[in-house]
Design an enzyme around this catalytic site. Sequence first.
Site, PDB file in Angstrom:
ATOM      1  N   HIS A  43       7.281   1.051  -0.724  1.00 54.15           N
ATOM      2  CA  HIS A  43       6.884  -0.350  -0.597  1.00 54.15           C
ATOM      3  C   HIS A  43       7.665  -1.155  -1.621  1.00 54.15           C
ATOM      4  O   HIS A  43       8.328  -0.569  -2.495  1.00 54.15           O
ATOM      5  CB  HIS A  43       5.386  -0.470  -0.912  1.00 54.15           C
ATOM      6  CG  HIS A  43       5.128  -0.094  -2.347  1.00 54.15           C
ATOM      7  ND1 HIS A  43       4.958   1.228  -2.734  1.00 54.15           N
ATOM      8  CD2 HIS A  43       5.104  -0.825  -3.479  1.00 54.15           C
ATOM      9  CE1 HIS A  43       4.820   1.269  -4.053  1.00 54.15           C
ATOM     10  NE2 HIS A  43       4.909   0.035  -4.526  1.00 54.15           N
ATOM     11  N   HIS A 125      12.109  -4.159  -6.254  1.00 55.22           N
ATOM     12  CA  HIS A 125      12.701  -2.825  -6.063  1.00 55.22           C
ATOM     13  C   HIS A 125      11.767  -1.962  -5.227  1.00 55.22           C
ATOM     14  O   HIS A 125      10.567  -2.235  -5.139  1.00 55.22           O
ATOM     15  CB  HIS A 125      12.937  -2.147  -7.422  1.00 55.22           C
ATOM     16  CG  HIS A 125      11.663  -1.833  -8.139  1.00 55.22           C
ATOM     17  ND1 HIS A 125      10.999  -2.772  -8.893  1.00 55.22           N
ATOM     18  CD2 HIS A 125      10.893  -0.720  -8.166  1.00 55.22           C
ATOM     19  CE1 HIS A 125       9.888  -2.241  -9.372  1.00 55.22           C
ATOM     20  NE2 HIS A 125       9.794  -0.991  -8.945  1.00 55.22           N
TER      21      HIS A 125
HETATM   22  O1  3AM Z   1       6.437   1.754  -7.236  1.00 58.35           O
HETATM   23  P1  3AM Z   1       6.568   0.458  -7.990  1.00 58.35           P
HETATM   24  O2  3AM Z   1       7.364   0.595  -9.231  1.00 58.35           O
HETATM   25  O3  3AM Z   1       7.025  -0.673  -7.136  1.00 58.35           O
HETATM   26  O4  3AM Z   1       4.962   1.152 -10.872  1.00 58.35           O
HETATM   27  C1  3AM Z   1       3.775   0.974 -10.124  1.00 58.35           C
HETATM   28  C2  3AM Z   1       4.028   0.790  -8.641  1.00 58.35           C
HETATM   29  O5  3AM Z   1       5.146  -0.015  -8.419  1.00 58.35           O
HETATM   30  C3  3AM Z   1       3.187  -0.360 -10.475  1.00 58.35           C
HETATM   31  O6  3AM Z   1       2.382  -0.705  -9.367  1.00 58.35           O
HETATM   32  C4  3AM Z   1       2.853  -0.069  -8.208  1.00 58.35           C
HETATM   33  C5  3AM Z   1       1.746   0.701  -7.544  1.00 58.35           C
HETATM   34  O7  3AM Z   1       1.230   1.638  -8.417  1.00 58.35           O
HETATM   35  N1  3AM Z   1       2.378  -0.285 -11.695  1.00 58.35           N
HETATM   36  C6  3AM Z   1       1.537   0.702 -12.044  1.00 58.35           C
HETATM   37  N2  3AM Z   1       0.980   0.438 -13.254  1.00 58.35           N
HETATM   38  C7  3AM Z   1       1.500  -0.749 -13.662  1.00 58.35           C
HETATM   39  C8  3AM Z   1       1.314  -1.575 -14.806  1.00 58.35           C
HETATM   40  N3  3AM Z   1       0.477  -1.234 -15.797  1.00 58.35           N
HETATM   41  C9  3AM Z   1       2.389  -1.213 -12.659  1.00 58.35           C
HETATM   42  N4  3AM Z   1       3.062  -2.364 -12.761  1.00 58.35           N
HETATM   43  C10 3AM Z   1       2.855  -3.091 -13.887  1.00 58.35           C
HETATM   44  N5  3AM Z   1       1.996  -2.720 -14.867  1.00 58.35           N
END
Ligand code: 3AM
Length: 184
Positions: A43, A125
């Site tokens: 996603h 991304h």
């Molecule tokens: O797969 P992406 O990087 O697009 O990295 C996590 C993931 O994104 C992000 O939220 C998405 C679903 O889990 N994520 C998890 N913890 C996070 C945090 N503390 C976060 N993004 C920002 N802050």
Amino acid sequence: MSESKRLFFAIELPTSLQRQIVRWRASHFPAEAGRPVAAANMHLTLAFLGDVSAEKQRALSALAGRIFQPGFTLHLDDAGQWLRSRVVWLGIRQPPRGLLQLASMLRAQAARSGCYQSPQPFHPHITLLRDAGQAVAIPPPGFHWSFEVKEFALYESAFVQGRTRYTPLQRWTLGDTLRNPDEV
Ligand code: 3AM
């Protein structure tokens, strides 16, 4: 007290594109490069919300429903690695204004609703590999993947039977570009 859920807003990828990306990833990265994200979990995150109560989820959903903007096209034409967050990703060299606006509105609504928002700018991304702590050779993105974004979704992130699963809970349609009312 109501149970909270770990939520985020994101753009879903068409299933056919998820499959193509998985094939490209398998032929370009060795198994030890990192932990592959499951195709169905791929996603593009718009705004991470963290753990959210049912009440706050309703409020955030109502705010998301007030967003009105046209859809846009995403051209995936970039790939890279962030060693600090240990991810390998696909991206967009020149994100369309619609994408930046949508993420910015959702992030602002989340911040106003009391969800922590990172001060880091939005880097659109699609995560391909996690736990990619060693630098890997990033192949030039020799692909031409584009897709129309006509909606966005609120996802739940849950850890079930040893696996992370992302489930869309609710979707909102992005409007068509405003037309001249005389146009058919
Ligand atoms: O797969 P992406 O990087 O697009 O990295 C996590 C993931 O994104 C992000 O939220 C998405 C679903 O889990 N994520 C998890 N913890 C996070 C945090 N503390 C976060 N993004 C920002 N802050």
